[in-house]
Design an enzyme around this catalytic site. Structure first.
Site, PDB file in Angstrom:
ATOM      1  N   GLU A  59      36.240  38.527  40.328  1.00 12.38           N
ATOM      2  CA  GLU A  59      37.631  38.838  39.963  1.00 12.38           C
ATOM      3  C   GLU A  59      37.895  40.338  40.060  1.00 12.38           C
ATOM      4  OE1 GLU A  59      38.942  36.806  36.364  1.00 12.38           O
ATOM      5  OE2 GLU A  59      38.647  34.870  37.325  1.00 12.38           O
ATOM      6  N   GLU A  94      35.274  29.029  39.911  1.00 15.33           N
ATOM      7  CA  GLU A  94      35.703  28.856  38.512  1.00 15.33           C
ATOM      8  C   GLU A  94      36.885  27.911  38.512  1.00 15.33           C
ATOM      9  OE1 GLU A  94      36.098  32.329  35.975  1.00 15.33           O
ATOM     10  OE2 GLU A  94      34.485  33.344  37.070  1.00 15.33           O
TER      11      GLU A  94
HETATM   12  O1  AHR Z   1      35.313  31.782  32.565  1.00 14.22           O
HETATM   13  C1  AHR Z   1      35.857  32.760  31.755  1.00 14.22           C
HETATM   14  C2  AHR Z   1      36.406  33.940  32.528  1.00 14.22           C
HETATM   15  O2  AHR Z   1      37.478  33.530  33.311  1.00 14.22           O
HETATM   16  C3  AHR Z   1      35.467  34.576  33.522  1.00 14.22           C
HETATM   17  O3  AHR Z   1      34.618  35.494  32.937  1.00 14.22           O
HETATM   18  C4  AHR Z   1      36.412  35.257  34.459  1.00 14.22           C
HETATM   19  O4  AHR Z   1      35.873  35.365  35.759  1.00 14.22           O
HETATM   20  C5  AHR Z   1      37.655  34.413  34.418  1.00 14.22           C
HETATM   21  O5  AHR Z   1      38.788  35.159  34.212  1.00 14.22           O
END
Ligand code: AHR
Length: 497
Positions: free
Chosen positions: A173, A296
């Site tokens: 990110e 994610e």
């Molecule tokens: O999964 C929780 C958080 O969500 C992670 O650390 C980040 O990559 C995303 O914003």
């Protein structure tokens, strides 16, 4: 009645097992308590790693695990997590609750965890606050088999042989917690860092660039334009939430039908986002050399009352089973281009497959969906089409049914079906185009929309037989009645003629 057609003559692509991956971060009780309890713990463990959790993950054949973050990855300095434990440096986990991280779970422990589970490691490097040298040395430490300062250090720390490492992510990110970069700046930065990630011996890295947040198509455009030639894959993150704005999270339990449909409606957006990102990628990479990884995904709710807001601990209901079933069907259907997906997160964080409390462990409805869907790993996607109707409140409608189908290496045909309706069963008339099949097994995860498992009632939601399936004698017509709020797997064996 809804028509469903599965054409077993039209075999499409192999579903990569890595679509069924998980994500683990130094966040809340994911690593500490969830995976790692230390060798002196009364909780049964091997080398400090919980035996119950390992066994549960082996059962679903977890193929790959991402670590150490997440936002934590861009603050993590790997050298702090090696060597004698009591000498390891402590740090503050500024992203997640401001707690002290004692670094007792580091590279060696993660690799040992993957060995015990039998999954591949996917390691995410630090771009936001780390250096090129630090990242370069981490790869050398893990994978170099010759004589060098880093391989020597690894041996001194008890690991003689290099590990095999394929998947390596260059930052996380970086449009947000990983440095708030602009896409052009990150893309150039990626090129610089990736240059020094070497292949040692027969270890071949698969380099992963930080891709877009949800529907940020400009990020994909710039990244592919500038760095597409230098990576094997780009990532995408998309979380489902039920609020009308990103930062307005809704409760994980005790919801009404409106919030059932809101979450499912928002989950279905995954398909459109993947399709649009792939269209952009295709313009820069018509030969499809670069894969898309959804590393994610999952539901993000308010934390459980009374828990640390920085720990992201949430319950998991039948609604989450549907969220998992829908997402996994979507990934299956894009398996020509989706190389991996990692649910956030494995234990005790967000849409976890496992929850722990001291020595107790429960499997969530989401775990049971991973259990049902594991048959798709390495199977061949087949062409399928389902008639549906739109249901749900205005602004948050969904098709009532969702599916994907594949043929396993033993020729078993597997249909995975979701009934998104909160209160209506669905009668489905299935036509199997092909040689003819007989019913082998029909299983489901379902109940009332808000049902969930607790440490007191760990099996309130579990896998049960689906009894309402009938195959006609011709082996080509299958009637299914799917109860509301259900994820099901129907397995059919070819008839020997
Ligand atoms: O999964 C929780 C958080 O969500 C992670 O650390 C980040 O990559 C995303 O914003």
């Amino acid at each position: 009645m809804f028509h469903y057609v599965v054409n077993t003559y039209h075999r499409k692509y192999t579903i990569r097992p890595e679509i069924y991956g998980n994500f683990s971060e130094h966040l809340g009780r994911c690593i500490y308590g969830g995976i790692y309890v230390g060798e002196d713990s009364p909780i049964p463990n091997q080398k400090g790693i919980r035996t119950d959790v390992v066994q549960a993950l082996r059962k679903i054949h977890l193929p790959v695990l991402r670590w150490p973050g997440g936002c934590f990855a861009d603050e993590y300095h790997w050298k702090d997590g090696i060597g004698e434990k009591k000498l390891r440096k402590k740090m503050v986990n500024t992203h997640w609750g401001g707690v002290v991280e004692d670094n007792s779970f580091g590279t060696h422990e993660f690799m040992e965890f993957c060995r015990q589970v039998g999954c591949q490691p996917y390691i995410n490097g630090n771009v936001g606050s780390g250096t090129v040298e630090e990242m370069q040395q981490w790869i050398e430490y893990m994978t170099f088999d010759g004589q060098s300062p880093m391989s020597q250090l690894r041996r001194e720390n008890g690991q003689e042989q290099p590990w095999k490492l394929k998947y390596f992510g260059v930052g996380n990110e970086n449009w947000g917690c990983g440095g708030n970069m602009r896409p052009e700046f990150y893309a150039d930065t990626y090129r610089r860092y990736a240059t020094y990630l070497r292949n040692f011996g027969d270890n071949k890295l698969y380099k992963i660039a930080c891709g877009p947040n949800s529907d940020d198509y400009n990020w994909t455009e710039q990244l592919m334009k500038i760095a597409g030639k230098y990576c094997n894959a780009i990532t995408m993150h998309y979380y489902t939430n039920g609020g009308d704005a990103w930062n307005r999270k809704v409760p994980a339990t005790g919801f009404d039908q409106e919030y059932w449909y809101r979450m499912l409606h928002n989950t279905l957006k995954m398909d459109e986002m993947i399709t649009k990102h792939l269209q952009i990628m295709d313009r820069y990479d018509p030969e499809h050399k670069v894969d898309l990884i959804v590393d994610e995904w999952g539901s993000w709710y308010q934390v459980e009352p009374g828990t640390n807001p920085g720990f992201l601990y949430q319950q998991n209901t039948i609604r989450d089973a549907l969220i998992a079933g829908i997402n996994l069907n979507i990934f299956n259907k894009h398996s020509d281009r989706i190389a991996m997906a990692n649910i956030a997160q494995m234990v005790n964080v967000l849409q976890a497959v496992i929850l722990t409390e001291g020595e107790k462990m429960i499997l969530t409805p989401t775990y049971h969906v991973f259990d049902l869907y594991q048959v798709h790993q390495n199977a061949t996607l087949v062409d399928s089409w389902m008639e549906t109707k739109e249901i749900g409140p205005e602004g948050f409608t969904c098709p009532n049914l969702h599916e994907s189908a594949s043929i396993g290496q033993d020729d078993t045909l597997h249909l995975t079906l979701c009934n998104l309706s909160a209160d209506q069963k669905a009668d489905i008339e299935t036509t199997l185009v092909g040689e003819g099949y007989q019913l082998k097994e029909a299983l489901m995860v379902g109940g009332n929309m808000g049902d969930y498992n607790t440490f007191e009632q760990p099996e309130a939601v579990t896998v049960k037989p689906l009894t309402s399936c009938r195959m006609k004698e011709n082996g080509r017509e299958l009637s299914i009645t799917l109860p509301p709020c259900t994820v099901a797997r129907i397995s059919l064996a070819p008839v020997q003629r």
